[in-house]
Write a protein that holds these residues in place. Structure first.
Motif, mmCIF file in Angstrom:
data_model
loop_
_atom_site.group_PDB
_atom_site.id
_atom_site.type_symbol
_atom_site.label_atom_id
_atom_site.label_comp_id
_atom_site.label_asym_id
_atom_site.label_seq_id
_atom_site.Cartn_x
_atom_site.Cartn_y
_atom_site.Cartn_z
ATOM 1 N N GLN A 165 24.951 29.382 72.131
ATOM 2 C CA GLN A 165 24.107 28.264 71.736
ATOM 3 C C GLN A 165 24.257 27.927 70.255
ATOM 4 O O GLN A 165 24.352 26.751 69.880
ATOM 5 C CB GLN A 165 22.648 28.587 72.042
ATOM 6 C CG GLN A 165 21.640 27.601 71.468
ATOM 7 C CD GLN A 165 21.618 26.279 72.194
ATOM 8 O OE1 GLN A 165 21.176 26.196 73.320
ATOM 9 N NE2 GLN A 165 22.128 25.239 71.548
ATOM 10 N N PHE A 166 24.283 28.948 69.392
ATOM 11 C CA PHE A 166 24.082 28.695 67.968
ATOM 12 C C PHE A 166 25.252 29.023 67.046
ATOM 13 O O PHE A 166 25.268 28.571 65.896
ATOM 14 C CB PHE A 166 22.872 29.496 67.469
ATOM 15 C CG PHE A 166 21.560 29.088 68.070
ATOM 16 C CD1 PHE A 166 21.024 27.841 67.812
ATOM 17 C CD2 PHE A 166 20.849 29.964 68.885
ATOM 18 C CE1 PHE A 166 19.800 27.461 68.352
ATOM 19 C CE2 PHE A 166 19.630 29.600 69.426
ATOM 20 C CZ PHE A 166 19.103 28.344 69.161
ATOM 21 N N ALA A 167 26.217 29.845 67.470
ATOM 22 C CA ALA A 167 27.210 30.374 66.528
ATOM 23 C C ALA A 167 27.988 29.270 65.818
ATOM 24 O O ALA A 167 28.168 29.306 64.589
ATOM 25 C CB ALA A 167 28.165 31.324 67.240
ATOM 26 N N GLU A 168 28.471 28.291 66.559
ATOM 27 C CA GLU A 168 29.291 27.247 65.940
ATOM 28 C C GLU A 168 28.479 26.451 64.912
ATOM 29 O O GLU A 168 28.944 26.205 63.788
ATOM 30 C CB GLU A 168 29.837 26.312 67.015
ATOM 31 C CG GLU A 168 30.744 25.224 66.458
ATOM 32 C CD GLU A 168 31.345 24.343 67.543
ATOM 33 O OE1 GLU A 168 32.047 23.365 67.194
ATOM 34 O OE2 GLU A 168 31.117 24.623 68.739
ATOM 35 N N THR A 169 27.264 26.063 65.296
ATOM 36 C CA THR A 169 26.419 25.295 64.377
ATOM 37 C C THR A 169 26.057 26.112 63.146
ATOM 38 O O THR A 169 26.157 25.639 62.007
ATOM 39 C CB THR A 169 25.141 24.841 65.092
ATOM 40 O OG1 THR A 169 25.488 24.028 66.212
ATOM 41 C CG2 THR A 169 24.249 24.039 64.157
ATOM 42 N N LEU A 170 25.601 27.352 63.358
ATOM 43 C CA LEU A 170 25.195 28.191 62.230
ATOM 44 C C LEU A 170 26.357 28.444 61.292
ATOM 45 O O LEU A 170 26.224 28.284 60.061
ATOM 46 C CB LEU A 170 24.630 29.517 62.743
ATOM 47 C CG LEU A 170 24.306 30.552 61.657
ATOM 48 C CD1 LEU A 170 23.205 30.042 60.726
ATOM 49 C CD2 LEU A 170 23.906 31.887 62.271
ATOM 50 N N ASN A 171 27.499 28.844 61.822
ATOM 51 C CA ASN A 171 28.616 29.207 60.956
ATOM 52 C C ASN A 171 29.203 27.994 60.238
ATOM 53 O O ASN A 171 29.762 28.129 59.142
ATOM 54 C CB ASN A 171 29.681 29.955 61.753
ATOM 55 C CG ASN A 171 29.261 31.396 62.044
ATOM 56 O OD1 ASN A 171 28.595 32.035 61.230
ATOM 57 N ND2 ASN A 171 29.635 31.907 63.213
ATOM 58 N N GLY A 172 29.075 26.822 60.836
ATOM 59 C CA GLY A 172 29.479 25.616 60.125
ATOM 60 C C GLY A 172 28.639 25.397 58.874
ATOM 61 O O GLY A 172 29.163 25.072 57.803
ATOM 62 N N HIS A 173 27.331 25.597 58.999
ATOM 63 C CA HIS A 173 26.456 25.463 57.839
ATOM 64 C C HIS A 173 26.701 26.577 56.825
ATOM 65 O O HIS A 173 26.643 26.342 55.598
ATOM 66 C CB HIS A 173 24.992 25.477 58.276
ATOM 67 C CG HIS A 173 24.534 24.196 58.900
ATOM 68 N ND1 HIS A 173 24.356 23.044 58.175
ATOM 69 C CD2 HIS A 173 24.219 23.884 60.193
ATOM 70 C CE1 HIS A 173 23.939 22.059 58.981
ATOM 71 N NE2 HIS A 173 23.858 22.552 60.207
ATOM 72 N N ARG A 174 26.949 27.791 57.308
ATOM 73 C CA ARG A 174 27.220 28.903 56.381
ATOM 74 C C ARG A 174 28.490 28.638 55.582
ATOM 75 O O ARG A 174 28.543 28.923 54.375
ATOM 76 C CB ARG A 174 27.332 30.222 57.154
ATOM 77 C CG ARG A 174 25.986 30.747 57.653
ATOM 78 C CD ARG A 174 26.150 32.063 58.418
ATOM 79 N NE ARG A 174 26.686 33.128 57.582
ATOM 80 C CZ ARG A 174 25.954 33.903 56.773
ATOM 81 N NH1 ARG A 174 24.648 33.702 56.682
ATOM 82 N NH2 ARG A 174 26.538 34.854 56.067
ATOM 83 N N ALA A 175 29.503 28.100 56.221
ATOM 84 C CA ALA A 175 30.742 27.787 55.505
ATOM 85 C C ALA A 175 30.485 26.770 54.393
ATOM 86 O O ALA A 175 31.041 26.871 53.287
ATOM 87 C CB ALA A 175 31.788 27.265 56.484
#
Length: 401
Positions: A165-175
């Protein structure tokens, strides 16, 4: 010293952080708070001198239907909420020394705290939300329930679902913040030392070597508001009634109606709380009365039993009042867990709201009103802790000093 508090959800998600805010203010801490922009939350925070920093859409509007939105809509909504957190929290956390969050919905919060270089604390209101071999993960709306009965396997699958659910969205923001990616979103949110804001008598954390949990006790405030005159007149006019209410949740329409009918068939007077569902299942008569928002802390000391959905706050308040409970949990979040705790402590009865039969409801009411159940509930009440928010506030302030 300044602290940002953040949550997203219904009143049961917001009120514990309100209690923590008050206790922190008493220690000289300046508070900011991120929460849904519902008008009642704006007013509630204004009452304690805290400005609400709105995040996401109003929650009450989402709870109007008789069922949750479809899985695809929930998935989109969840990711939009993460985006909203990264839009709002970086500015809200400026000048703060710590960020304290509650609820898995706070996916972006730890990354914001990490980028700001400040203390991060994750808090859960129920033990069942934290990984342990002693219990299965809570049901998460819109996600399939695993068929296996092995708790560790279920927690592993739960982590995979959170990642999906969240990994792609979260890691995009972290990057975008210059932070490295995370490979386990759920455990990243929880941290390696989460707090458990739940009463140790009612819901103790089971010994779990892999997770260092700090149990502070439940976060709440005294609520000594007087009851309305018409409600007092009803209470004074006969035997203590049975309270029926489902808080911020909207149960299947027939559940509340059937509960009221069963109670009246057993000769009980009934109080129906409208709640967010705006329940209106009975005409006001000598044996039945409908109420709006009142102090549960004041009211529950005058009822014979409490029929409810299994929210952490309602379960705690009823237990503290020493009254029996009938829990009809929706298959949602920690509701089934609190139902199981009421049953395990033998202070009431737990039902399956999805397959509720008339016979089961009849037996549950009789069980809750039996003298032995009333005696056990009364014995448990004085053992419930009342200082959880103060314990947590002092723990946080001491760690920051």
């Amino acid at each position: 010293m300044r602290v940002l508090l953040s949550t997203y959800g219904t009143r049961g998600d917001v009120e514990p952080l309100v209690a923590l805010a008050v206790r922190l203010q008493a220690l000289g801490v300046e508070i900011r708070m991120c929460a849904p922009p519902d008008e009642e939350f704006v007013r509630r925070l204004a009452d304690i001198g805290v400005r609400l920093v709105p995040v996401g859409p109003p929650v009450r509007a989402m709870m109007r239907g008789t069922s949750l939105p479809p899985a695809a809509e929930l998935s989109r909504y969840r990711n939009e909420l993460v985006d909203a957190q990264f839009d709002v929290l970086p500015a809200a956390v400026e000048g703060c020394d710590a960020l304290v969050v509650a609820g898995l919905a706070q996916i972006g919060a730890r990354s914001v705290a990490e980028a700001a270089g400040i203390r991060y604390v994750y808090a859960s209101y129920s033990a069942v939300n934290l990984p342990s071999p002693h219990h299965a993960p809570p049901p998460r709306p819109g996600w399939p329930q695993p068929e296996t009965a092995d708790n560790l396997t279920r927690w592993k699958l739960d982590a995979q679902q959170v990642n999906a659910q969240f990994a792609e969205t979260l890691n995009g923001h972290r990057a975008a913040l210059g932070l490295s990616p995370v490979d386990n979103v759920r455990d990243h949110v929880y941290s390696d030392r989460p707090w458990l804001a739940a009463d140790p008598v009612l819901g103790r954390w089971p010994d779990t070597p892999d997770l260092d949990v700090i149990q502070t006790g439940a976060w709440g405030l005294p609520d000594e508001r007087p009851l309305p005159a018409d409600l007092l007149a009803f209470l004074d006019a006969g035997a203590p009634p049975v309270y029926v209410g489902f808080g911020s949740l909207r149960p299947a329409p027939d559940i509340a109606r059937r509960a009221v009918e069963e109670l009246r068939a057993q000769g009980q007077r009934v109080l129906v709380s409208r709640g967010w569902a705006d329940l209106d299942v009975a005409e006001d008569r000598d044996d039945c009365f409908t109420i709006g928002e009142v102090s549960h802390r004041t009211l529950f000391g005058r009822v014979a039993a409490v029929v409810h959905h299994g929210g952490a706050g309602t379960t705690l308040t009823a237990a503290r009042a020493g009254v029996p409970q009938v829990v009809v949990p929706l298959q949602l979040a920690d509701n089934p867990y609190w139902a199981s705790r009421v049953a395990a402590l033998d202070i009431g009865a737990a039902l399956d709201g999805s397959t509720l039969t008339d016979d089961a409801l009849t037996l549950a009411v009789k069980t809750a009103l039996a003298p032995g159940t009333r005696a056990r509930a009364a014995d448990l009440g004085p053992r419930i802790h009342t200082d959880g928010a103060e314990v947590a506030a002092r723990l946080l302030v001491d760690s920051l000093r």
